[in-house]
Design a protein around this motif. Structure first.
Motif, PDB file in Angstrom:
ATOM      1  N   VAL A  95       0.280   6.254  15.216  1.00  0.00           N
ATOM      2  CA  VAL A  95       0.523   4.924  15.772  1.00  0.00           C
ATOM      3  C   VAL A  95       2.011   4.827  16.104  1.00  0.00           C
ATOM      4  O   VAL A  95       2.852   4.957  15.221  1.00  0.00           O
ATOM      5  N   LEU A  98       4.536   2.566  14.182  1.00  0.00           N
ATOM      6  CA  LEU A  98       4.566   2.643  12.719  1.00  0.00           C
ATOM      7  C   LEU A  98       5.382   3.868  12.290  1.00  0.00           C
ATOM      8  O   LEU A  98       5.341   4.913  12.928  1.00  0.00           O
ATOM      9  N   ASP A 102       4.183   4.570   7.128  1.00  0.00           N
ATOM     10  CA  ASP A 102       3.098   3.624   7.395  1.00  0.00           C
ATOM     11  C   ASP A 102       1.909   4.289   8.072  1.00  0.00           C
ATOM     12  O   ASP A 102       0.764   3.871   7.874  1.00  0.00           O
ATOM     13  N   LEU A 106      -2.021   4.433   6.341  1.00  0.00           N
ATOM     14  CA  LEU A 106      -3.132   3.717   6.994  1.00  0.00           C
ATOM     15  C   LEU A 106      -4.489   3.830   6.279  1.00  0.00           C
ATOM     16  O   LEU A 106      -5.112   2.803   6.008  1.00  0.00           O
ATOM     17  N   ARG A 109      -4.565   1.807   3.167  1.00  0.00           N
ATOM     18  CA  ARG A 109      -4.531   0.356   3.407  1.00  0.00           C
ATOM     19  C   ARG A 109      -5.848  -0.126   3.991  1.00  0.00           C
ATOM     20  O   ARG A 109      -6.304  -1.230   3.689  1.00  0.00           O
ATOM     21  N   ARG A 138       9.976   6.952  13.224  1.00  0.00           N
ATOM     22  CA  ARG A 138       8.800   6.704  14.043  1.00  0.00           C
ATOM     23  C   ARG A 138       8.406   7.989  14.771  1.00  0.00           C
ATOM     24  O   ARG A 138       9.241   8.863  14.995  1.00  0.00           O
TER      25      ARG A 138
END
Ligand SMILES: Nc1ncnc2c1ncn2[C@@H]1O[C@H](COP(=O)(O)OP(=O)(O)O)[C@@H](O)[C@H]1O
Ligand SMILES: [Mg+2]
Lengths: 241, 297
Positions: A95, A98, A102, A106, A109, A138
């Motif tokens: 992504v 993100l 993060d 994923l 989460r 990123r």
């Protein structure tokens, strides 16, 4: 009860009105098995994996995953099955907005794990793929190899029942490739069924104990063929009467 | 461009904030449209209440005048008229204005002290009509008892004005409907462009086993926020404009325009408007996202 995690019966796939990309595929992946899907570029490896990770419906034949006939399941039954599958996409599919952290977080989460657990797991996983100092970066500022390692970390972090990896070592050096393969083997020892697609014949020699599926122009070639490795034979599915 | 990432407390909010996919414009458009809706709504409600007020005040009252300057010939006609009116079934109340009252009514027009005793003051009777009373028939019957009597129904003066007010109310309602429709379209377009921009992310989350509802919820929350922000800003501006108009009208003094204030339910409707706008935006987002997701396996 079948012990196979994935089962294909006479599966065929065509995109739109084109020719069949996959033809008459019948095989089963046993629980806890480790498979290497070998085939040259364009042989249909990615298409076959898409069928396995439930991104695509076959145009004919039957596919079951975790003992459930998925070709007949309503679409709202699919997410629960998909959450049991970890995927390393050939094009990573990180992504873009993100961070590495993060992205890797994923699956945890999505599964609704508590945040302190997420943090601990993700940090450990990023350390294992050597990206501790790139946690906040990123994807755009990561190299191809670093992105691939993030993709691998994201696929394995949820300890999926089935791990599907599409050319997971294509962009990383031999040493890191060994590390990633070792990670897969560790996961496999914990009971995860693993399928790795690759066009790299040499990868097979680095995975003792792996069974081989050889895809030639959309068909599984004779499993007793010359490239078979290791000696443990691939067991083609017996046709139902 | 500032982006916020998935963090604790924002879990599954995979959308970046900032100028993502026209999202930056959506609250502004919603604000402008809410502002227009609020003005149209306030105008419509104010007109309705003003028209209603004037109509109940004046609509069913009438005045009978004896158009005779000679008091000796006027007096018996006046008595006959009052007597006749008392027996009219369509008349609810009759009140003869005393000469003193008449002087008081005339003074503001002619100036204090100019209303002298020798000024010929017409004889006037206030009449309150029952609903459905036929003013023309009453007027005709009064003529038979008093040749110089004339009945003026106040509502008759008002009816073209009331027609205009009614037309304006329809216009206001149409504006509210059209702007609301345009707002839904803007939200749907915003969601659709966001869906295009975030398609790869959405597809990824979908393949990772995120439920449709969870993905839709992210957009829903986002657009609920846009709707609230835009709605509040739009209604705040509308409040400012309406209060300004109210002050100006107040400065012009009472009279007919003084009744053009917004009744309490008008203010209440405006206060609820941002919430309605936010819910509308949320539902539009949910429907668009749901439709887009169902197109995937
Ligand atoms: N989405 C698609 N639409 C149409 N054709 C496709 C699509 N994906 C793959 N193909 C075609 O299917 C064949 C197999 O592709 P793929 O599964 O990507 O092979 P591999 O991963 O082994 O390189 C190729 O001829 C490719 O052009
Ligand atoms: Mg491929």
């Amino acid at each position: 009860m079948v012990s196979s995690v994935v089962r294909f019966e006479n599966v065929g796939l065509r995109y739109g009105t084109g020719a069949e990309v996959l033809r008459d595929l019948s095989f089963a992946l046993d629980r806890g098995s480790f498979h290497v899907l070998l085939g040259s570029s364009g042989a249909g490896k990615t298409s076959l994996l898409k069928l396995i990770y439930l991104a695509q419906r076959p145009t004919r034949g039957f596919i079951s995953a975790f003992g459930e006939e998925v070709t007949g399941l309503p679409r709202d039954a699919l997410p629960a099955l998909r959450r049991r599958i970890g995927v390393v996409f050939q094009d990573f599919r990180l992504v873009p907005h993100l961070s590495a952290f993060d992205n890797v977080a994923l699956p945890l989460r999505i599964a609704g794990r508590p945040e302190d657990e997420v943090r601990a797991h993700v940090e450990e996983m990023l350390e294992w793929v050597g990206l501790t100092d790139r946690m906040a970066a990123r994807p755009a500022v990561l190299s191809g190899g670093e992105q691939q390692r993030v993709a691998v970390a994201r696929a394995v972090i949820g300890r999926p029942d089935l791990l599907v990896a599409d050319e997971p070592t294509g962009n990383i050096d031999a040493e890191m490739a060994d590390r990633v393969l070792h990670l897969f083997q560790e996961l496999n020892k914990l009971g995860t069924t693993i399928v790795i697609a690759t066009h790299d014949v040499h990868l097979v020699s680095r995975l003792p104990g792996a069974q081989m599926l050889r895809l030639v122009a959309g068909s599984l070639s004779d499993p007793t063929g010359a490239v078979r490795h290791p000696p443990k034979p691939f067991r083609p599915l017996k046709m139902r009467p | 461009m500032r982006l916020s990432f998935i963090r604790a407390g924002q879990r599954n909010d995979f959308l970046p904030t900032g100028q993502g996919a026209g999202g930056g414009l959506v609250p502004w458009v919603i604000a402008i449209m809410t502002f227009l809706t609020a003005l149209a709504l306030a105008g419509g409600i104010a007109l309705a209440s003003a028209a209603g007020g004037v109509a109940t005040d004046l609509g069913r009252t009438a005045t009978v005048q004896i158009l005779q300057a000679n008091p000796e010939r006027a007096a018996p006609q006046l008595r006959a008229v009052v007597e006749a009116l008392r027996h009219e079934p369509g008349v609810a109340a009759v009140r003869q204005l005393s000469p003193a009252e008449m002087r008081r009514l005339l003074e503001p027009w002619l100036g204090a002290g100019n209303v002298t005793a020798d000024l010929p003051i017409p004889a006037v009777v206030d009449v309150r009509l029952r609903p459905g009373a036929d003013a023309v028939a009453i007027d005709r019957r009064l003529h038979s008892v008093a040749a110089d009597a004339r009945l003026d129904e106040h509502g008759r003066w008002l009816s073209p004005l009331l027609g205009l007010v009614q037309l304006l109310q329809w216009v206001a309602a149409a504006v509210v409907l059209l702007v609301t429709g345009a707002m839904v379209a803007v939200v749907a377009l915003g969601v659709r462009s966001a869906l295009v921009v975030y398609q790869p992310t959405i597809e990824l989350l979908h393949l990772m086993g995120t439920e449709d509802a969870a993905i839709a919820r992210v957009f829903q929350h986002r657009y609920l926020g846009y709707g609230l922000a835009g709605g509040l800003a739009g209604v705040a501006c509308a409040f400012g404009v309406l209060i300004g108009i109210g002050l100006l009208v107040g400065r012009m003094g009472g009279g007919a325009i003084g009744t053009l204030g917004l009744p309490w339910h008008g203010w209440a409707a405006l206060a609820v408007l941002p919430l309605a706008v936010a819910l509308l935006a949320m539902v539009a987002a949910r429907v668009s996202v749901g439709r887009a997701l169902r197109a995937q396996l």
